[in-house]
Design an enzyme around this catalytic site. Sequence first.
Site, PDB file in Angstrom:
ATOM      1  CG  HIS A   1      -1.990   0.914   1.173  1.00  0.00           C
ATOM      2  ND1 HIS A   1      -3.279   0.882   1.712  1.00  0.00           N
ATOM      3  CD2 HIS A   1      -1.781   2.463   0.835  1.00  0.00           C
ATOM      4  CE1 HIS A   1      -3.931   2.046   1.629  1.00  0.00           C
ATOM      5  NE2 HIS A   1      -3.305   2.921   0.896  1.00  0.00           N
TER       6      HIS A   1
ATOM      7  CG  HIS B   1      -1.149   6.607  -1.701  1.00  0.00           C
ATOM      8  ND1 HIS B   1      -2.060   6.609  -2.460  1.00  0.00           N
ATOM      9  CD2 HIS B   1      -1.384   6.265  -0.409  1.00  0.00           C
ATOM     10  CE1 HIS B   1      -3.181   6.273  -1.768  1.00  0.00           C
ATOM     11  NE2 HIS B   1      -2.618   5.908  -0.506  1.00  0.00           N
ATOM     12  CG  LEU B   2       5.048   4.513  -5.951  1.00  0.00           C
ATOM     13  CD1 LEU B   2       5.432   3.460  -7.109  1.00  0.00           C
ATOM     14  CD2 LEU B   2       6.266   4.815  -4.925  1.00  0.00           C
TER      15      LEU B   2
ATOM     16  CG  ASN C   1      -4.743   8.069  -4.496  1.00  0.00           C
ATOM     17  OD1 ASN C   1      -3.729   7.402  -4.613  1.00  0.00           O
ATOM     18  ND2 ASN C   1      -5.192   8.846  -3.474  1.00  0.00           N
TER      19      ASN C   1
ATOM     20  CG  HIS D   1      -5.854   2.393   5.587  1.00  0.00           C
ATOM     21  ND1 HIS D   1      -7.160   2.482   5.676  1.00  0.00           N
ATOM     22  CD2 HIS D   1      -5.437   2.853   4.480  1.00  0.00           C
ATOM     23  CE1 HIS D   1      -7.804   3.004   4.725  1.00  0.00           C
ATOM     24  NE2 HIS D   1      -6.696   3.432   3.996  1.00  0.00           N
TER      25      HIS D   1
ATOM     26  CG  ASP E   1      -2.326   4.642   3.603  1.00  0.00           C
ATOM     27  OD1 ASP E   1      -2.212   5.022   2.450  1.00  0.00           O
ATOM     28  OD2 ASP E   1      -3.284   4.948   4.106  1.00  0.00           O
TER      29      ASP E   1
ATOM     30  CG  HIS F   1       0.298  14.745   1.576  1.00  0.00           C
ATOM     31  ND1 HIS F   1      -0.528  14.965   0.530  1.00  0.00           N
ATOM     32  CD2 HIS F   1      -0.094  13.785   2.659  1.00  0.00           C
ATOM     33  CE1 HIS F   1      -1.494  14.200   0.510  1.00  0.00           C
ATOM     34  NE2 HIS F   1      -1.319  13.609   1.939  1.00  0.00           N
TER      35      HIS F   1
ATOM     36  N   GLY G   1      -1.917  12.174   5.710  1.00  0.00           N
ATOM     37  CA  GLY G   1      -1.067  11.098   5.159  1.00  0.00           C
ATOM     38  C   GLY G   1       0.050  11.383   5.801  1.00  0.00           C
TER      39      GLY G   1
HETATM   40  O1  DOR Z   1      -4.106   9.595   4.913  1.00  0.00           O
HETATM   41  C1  DOR Z   1      -4.489   9.173   3.931  1.00  0.00           C
HETATM   42  N1  DOR Z   1      -3.585   9.712   2.634  1.00  0.00           N
HETATM   43  N2  DOR Z   1      -5.177   8.312   3.690  1.00  0.00           N
HETATM   44  C2  DOR Z   1      -6.182   7.956   2.513  1.00  0.00           C
HETATM   45  O2  DOR Z   1      -6.847   7.415   2.622  1.00  0.00           O
HETATM   46  C3  DOR Z   1      -5.253   8.576   1.407  1.00  0.00           C
HETATM   47  C4  DOR Z   1      -3.895   8.910   1.461  1.00  0.00           C
HETATM   48  C5  DOR Z   1      -3.345   9.961   0.233  1.00  0.00           C
HETATM   49  O3  DOR Z   1      -3.680   9.685  -0.783  1.00  0.00           O
HETATM   50  O4  DOR Z   1      -2.873  11.003   0.537  1.00  0.00           O
HETATM   51 ZN    ZN Z   2      -7.087   4.600   2.337  1.00  0.00          ZN
HETATM   52 ZN    ZN Z   3      -3.715   4.853   0.933  1.00  0.00          ZN
END
Ligand code: DOR
Ligand code: ZN
Ligand code: ZN
Length: 436
Positions: free
Chosen positions: A60, A62-63, A94, A232, A305, A309, A324
């Site tokens: 899990h 996010h790249l 996403n 999560h 996860d 950012h 995040g």
């Molecule tokens: O904290 C989070 N950040 N929860 C999420 O579900 C999405 C993720 C994000 O893409 O920043």
């Molecule tokens: Zn999520």
């Molecule tokens: Zn996520």
Amino acid sequence: MKLLIKGGRVVDPANDIDAVMDVMVEDGMIKAVEVNILDREGTIIDATGKLVCPGFIDMHVHLREPGYEYKEDIASGTRAAAVGGFTTVCCMPNTNPVIDTAAVAAFVRERAVKSGIVNVLPIGCISKQLAGKELSEMADLVAAGCVAVTDDGQPVSDANLMRNALEYAKMFDLPVLSHCEERSMTREGQMHEGYYSTIYGLKGIPAAAEEIMVARDIILAELTGSHVHICHASTQGSMELIREAKARGVHVTCEVTPHHLVLTDEIVGDYDTDTKVNPPLRSAEHLEALREGLLDGTIDCIATDHAPHHPESKDCEYDLAAYGISGLETAVAVIMHFLVDKGLLEYSEMVELFTVGPAEVLGIDKGTLDIGTDADITIIDPAAIKTVNPNEFLSKGKNTPFKGMTLKGWPWMTIIKGRVVAQKGQLVNNNTKDLI
Ligand code: DOR
Ligand code: ZN
Ligand code: ZN
């Protein structure tokens, strides 16, 4: 090309191995795992005192590429993964455009080959545009190499769409990854709803908002006979629901993040926006329930996860900040320090949660030191002590609530297909030299 990893404690739960052994790698593959291999050709790595494990998998991540390269891209995210001890990551859809077509999935895979340094497995969307209205073309996504589907970041609020997603996914043996959040209860929510949200004056996100969706998804998995995976999981109620469903034979699996396992909502009191995450850091009772779930098999794997950012989205008032945590470079140390070093988790349990656990959820041929498989290897130094400094992160996301913490037990070396890609927090480009 030969590589001999000598004298480490080999921990390979899939093969029931936990002993001092040598690992021989040849032509990018595991050649032998034996006591005292005498062959001295090739590069020798002295792993005395280290844990030699199958390559860690983070299912899990996010790249952010394509579209949000200012937060992270495949080059920076996979470098963060490598120094964090991960050899395989799954990337979330996403992005912009979202991964809802074969073309975008193919783009991600091509970029991963060109600019990535760990294995990258894309995850496709459940719904077109992540809009929650119409199913994506799952057959195309599978053909393009997606290993799962999810609308992560968003819940699938329409139960019928989720049911249909599960029905389709079953045809491809694909897990459906669910971000469990009943949005009507979480809007504007900043932190876990409880004692501290009242004290700190921040709008709460109740545990029930997660649990309602976990319950729904379990019911739908049972109805369809499909595999739902809860992303999560963060509450006591989620643990109880998943434990009970598993006992009934429902095909439900779940992951938990390092931050939910070791941090509580109390720390939000500093109003440090790096503690803002979705689902939120929960109270101590929830944390304890997660630790129980980790030990009794309710939790299948640990996943970060990783949600990098841009500083601008965090350098603001708490209620305006993005949700995040940038997790790839601290995950292993956090688990080693707070759980393994404290005697709360055995080495083999920890390794399982980072290797065969996620591999089985995804149905991929990774996470073991089986002879003849890719030599993806993570070596950990349980004695290494380091203070978390986000400015040293290779991830573009510096957003971590662990900054300044001194942790014991860090990744020492990351090997992918027989190539040393990282050592002691640094990337390694030249793998021909001796690394003793
Ligand atoms: O904290 C989070 N950040 N929860 C999420 O579900 C999405 C993720 C994000 O893409 O920043
Ligand atoms: Zn999520
Ligand atoms: Zn996520």
